[in-house]
Structure formats: C-alpha cells, structure tokens
Enzyme design. Structure first.
Site, PDB file in Angstrom:
ATOM      1  N   GLU A 175       5.117  28.899  -4.805  1.00  0.00           N
ATOM      2  CA  GLU A 175       5.531  27.822  -5.712  1.00  0.00           C
ATOM      3  C   GLU A 175       6.470  26.826  -5.027  1.00  0.00           C
ATOM      4  OE1 GLU A 175       5.008  30.007 -10.032  1.00  0.00           O
ATOM      5  OE2 GLU A 175       7.014  29.940  -9.165  1.00  0.00           O
ATOM      6  N   GLU A 368      -1.490  33.540  -9.765  1.00  0.00           N
ATOM      7  CA  GLU A 368      -0.577  33.982 -10.822  1.00  0.00           C
ATOM      8  C   GLU A 368      -1.037  33.417 -12.152  1.00  0.00           C
ATOM      9  OE1 GLU A 368       3.672  33.651 -10.491  1.00  0.00           O
ATOM     10  OE2 GLU A 368       3.625  33.898  -8.309  1.00  0.00           O
TER      11      GLU A 368
END
Length: 474
Positions: A175, A368
C-alpha cells in the site's frame, strides 16, 4: 464458467500482524513493535521504545512464528494455490543497517517457504509491509532520508539471493500510496511530521525514495533471477462523484490521483501529467538526483497488486464522513457499512478492476480484500460467520464478472487475513478477518488454539470448483 486454470487462490497476512515472537532469535524492533492498539475507545499510541507493563499486540499477534507448520497445513486443507506473506526486515537486519544479516531470521523464512512448497503453495512475498526497523526512524529520520534507499535495496538483495529458487512473486511496498493518503504515515513510512515541516514536501520526498527503492530492487532482482515477477501494491479506495454535478466528477478524479500517482511511476516509469497535477494540488516539492529518471524507467513492474475494501463519494457540498482503513471519504447512501464504518461495495471491486486494467493494461492481482467482524467461538468449537461468506460471495462474484464479461487479466485473489491476526487499522485482535479463528484476545489471554470457521469450508469449496461455486449459488 470457472476462473482461469492457473488462477492463484489464496490468503494474505503480514509479519508484524501475525508472526509474534517480536524479540526472538535476534529480531530487532520495528515501528509496529512500539505501537499500542486502540482499547475501549482510547486511540493508538506510538512509544519511543517498548515500555514494560504495556501490551503491544504485535509482540505475540497470533504466533505464526511457532505455529507456521500447523497454519500452513490448514491453508493447504483449504486448497490454497498461493500464500501472500511478508518478510520482516528486522528479522534479517535487526537494526536495518547492521553489517551482516541475521542467519536465524533467514533460516526461519527458509523453513516457511519449504513448508509451503511441501504442499504446492506458491509464496507471494512483500518486502516492506508496515514494519521498517525502528532504528532507521531514530537514526536517519525514516524515508525522508535517501540513505534508506541503499539500506532497503541491500536488504532486498540479501533475501532475493537467498530465496531465488523458492520465491517467484515479489511485491516491493505494501500500500505504497498510503504514504500520501494517511494524515500520519507512520505505518507506511515511519514518519510523524515535525512542527516545522511541510507535510506535502515530506510526502513527496519520502514517496520518491520509496519509488526509487522499488525500481532498484526490481533491477537488482532481475539480475538475480530473470524469472522473478515483480508487482507494486496499491491501496485502492475507489472514489465516486456524489452527484452528476461536473465539479463532483473533478473532485472524484482528483481523489484517485493519490493512487494513480504511484501506479503511473511503477508501470510507466516516470512522473506523468497526472503526477504533476497531484504534486501541484498539495503544493509539494521534492528533490531528484541525476540518474533517477533512468532508474524509474528501468525498474517498472510486471503486474499491479492492490487491496480493495471499500468505496467513498466526493462532493463540493458537505457530506457525512466515514473512515475506512487509511482513507476518509463521504458516505454513500446506497451502501451498508461494517461495524467499523467501512462501506461495503462489491460492485466497486469490478469498477476497481476495470479502472486499473483500462489505465495500465498489465495483469492485476487482488492481494487484500475482506471484512473485519466480531466472531463468536461456540462451545463446540464452531464459528458461524455467514456474514463473511455473504461478503465474499458478493465481492468474488463481481470479480468473476470483471474477468468473464469485461476481460480483465487477473492473476489471483488472496483474502485478508486468511487467519485471525492483529488489525492494522485499529491494533485489535477482536476485529477478526480470517477463515481460521485463533483463541487470542486483546488482553493477552488465550490458548492460541486454531478453529475452522464456517467460511473455511465455503472457501475450500470455492477453490475446489475454481470459482464455479459462485454460479451454483446464484
């Protein structure tokens, strides 16, 4: 119809949220090790070092370090084709700048990879997942300092050389765009802004250093093993315009630039016009050195990995605000929310897949996606999480539509986190995600015993049918 024959079904975790054993076998302190979880409404706290008598969730987590064989056997029972995990930098270089790597840490991951391959499970490894060495924050100021580029690449080269025959898929930074999305990017970059700093300048400089480290890691990795496949990893907080008002459309686009800023550099190897627009929108400046352009151009990724949990809306009118993960946005009146205020938008996953694939035209990987909830362990050892099954069914059906109808090139799907672990967002164990319930609580009590939830068996059947189960349940 089923998914592609080589589709990588699996689950995902991160070392600092799952491994525990924070000071075992020479491991050093990471930034996660000094962060307390939120308890009874008290916000998360970052300490300068570990304090006695304080419970830090990452110190024990759910103890994969001592249960990895048991857990991997459960992953294999579900039928995992792959397992996304991270390597803790502090297990390899306890201080981040040590003269030599820690052999005990290297051996641990050797054992994990060997156990995965025993069951035919492909490791998907993140090199930097919210767990940089605390020493690098104190000594160098974290990713503000270009010195971290060299240290990060040295660490990456050590592990890529060690596991060149055991790992094929690598993700550089988890991320990475959270660095500019979050108001306090401690997790992503070990940064807390100083009173005299311009946050926009720090964001852009630290981002440039991480993008350089990613590119150099890819360049060096391809020398080590040309068969390596490298991906970036983006959080994708999809933004819709709240109305058809033209200014709302512009605001939604501008919000997405925080994500595309990193995608453009990772895939196109340069700062694009959209990147410049974002830089100017936050009034930020950063320094590049001679040769940086060539590094970014050469070290581009092979695929895009991303996390998708929620969507949000944007408007130039005041909106009710909801907080999800590290991003903030307006409430969508058409969507329900989880107990933690995350908006549930399965169709948004199809939109996300199309947006990313249309923009970049390289393979995608959902690494995810999942739902945090309070699960109840029954006296007979069962956990009835029908709400999680419904969530996954809706999201994976949308994913399947993106592949079958929209012809998106999708490599795989790994649900977060496939077994219970510490929440990155709140630092809690009671916010559970997994297919496997772990008897561990926020006060440190628990037996660490593993229990299969109802979703365990549902996902097992989904993998067994390679996605056809979704059509049967319509």
């Amino acid at each position: 119809m089923s998914m592609p024959e080589n589709f990588l079904w699996g689950g995902a975790t991160a070392a600092n949220q799952y491994e525990g054993a924070f000071d075992t076998d020479g491991k050093g302190l990471s930034i996660a090790d000094v962060e307390r979880g939120s308890v009874k409404g008290v916000p998360r706290t970052i300490d300068e070092t570990v304090k006695e008598g304080v419970f830090y969730p990452s110190h024990t987590a759910t103890d994969f370090y001592h249960h990895y064989k048991e857990d991997i056997a459960l992953f294999a029972e579900m039928g995992f084709k792959c397992y996304r995990m991270s390597i803790a930098w502090t297990r390899i270089f306890p201080n981040g700048d040590d003269a030599k790597p820690n052999e005990a840490g290297l051996q641990f991951y050797d054992s994990v990879f060997d156990e995965l391959h025993k069951y035919g499970i492909e490791p998907v490894v993140t090199l930097h997942h919210y767990e940089m060495p605390l020493n690098l924050v104190k000594k160098y100021g974290a990713w503000r300092n270009r010195k971290l580029v060299d240290l990060a690449v040295r660490y990456a080269k050590v592990v890529m050389e060690r596991y060149k025959e055991k790992v094929k898929y690598w993700l550089t930074f988890n991320e990475i765009n959270a660095l500019v999305i979050s108001p306090r990017p401690w997790h992503q970059a070990g940064i807390i802004y100083g009173p005299d700093e311009n946050p926009a300048d720090v964001k852009l400089q630290a981002s440039h250093h991480q993008l350089l480290a990613s590119a150099l890691t890819i360049i060096e990795g391809r020398k080590i093993n040309p068969e390596f496949q490298f991906g970036c990893m983006l959080i994708y907080p999809l933004s819709y315009a709240y109305t058809c008002k033209p200014t709302d459309q512009i605001l939604a686009r501008e919000k997405m630039l925080r994500t595309y800023y990193f995608g453009d550099v990772h895939v196109r190897g340069r700062y694009t016009n959209s990147c410049r627009t974002f830089q100017e929108s936050i009034s930020g400046h950063f320094t590049m050195e001679p040769g940086d352009d060539e590094i970014l151009k050469e070290g581009v990724v092979d695929f895009i990995a991303f996390s998708y949990y929620f969507s949000q809306v944007e408007s130039d009118e005041p909106l009710m605000e909801l907080v999800g993960n590290v991003a903030k946005g307006g409430k969508n009146p058409y969507l329900k929310v989880t107990e933690w205020g995350w908006q549930i938008d399965p169709v948004g996953l199809r939109n996300a897949l199309n947006n990313l694939y249309d923009r970049y035209q390289i393979p995608l990987f959902i690494v995810e996606n999942g739902m945090g909830a309070i699960d109840r362990l029954e006296e007979d050892g069962t956990v009835h999480d029908d709400y999680r099954i419904f969530y996954l069914k809706e999201h994976l059906s949308a994913m399947k539509d993106a592949v079958e109808i929209d012809h998106v090139d999708l490599m795989g799907y790994t649900m977060w986190g496939c077994t219970d672990l510490v929440s990155a967002g709140t630092g809690e164990l009671r916010k559970r995600y997994g297919f496997i319930y772990v008897d561990q609580n926020d006060d440190g009590s628990g037996t660490m015993k593993r229990y299969k939830k109802d979703s365990f068996y549902w996902y097992q059947n989904l993998i067994r049918t390679n996605g056809q189960l979704l059509d049967q349940e319509e």
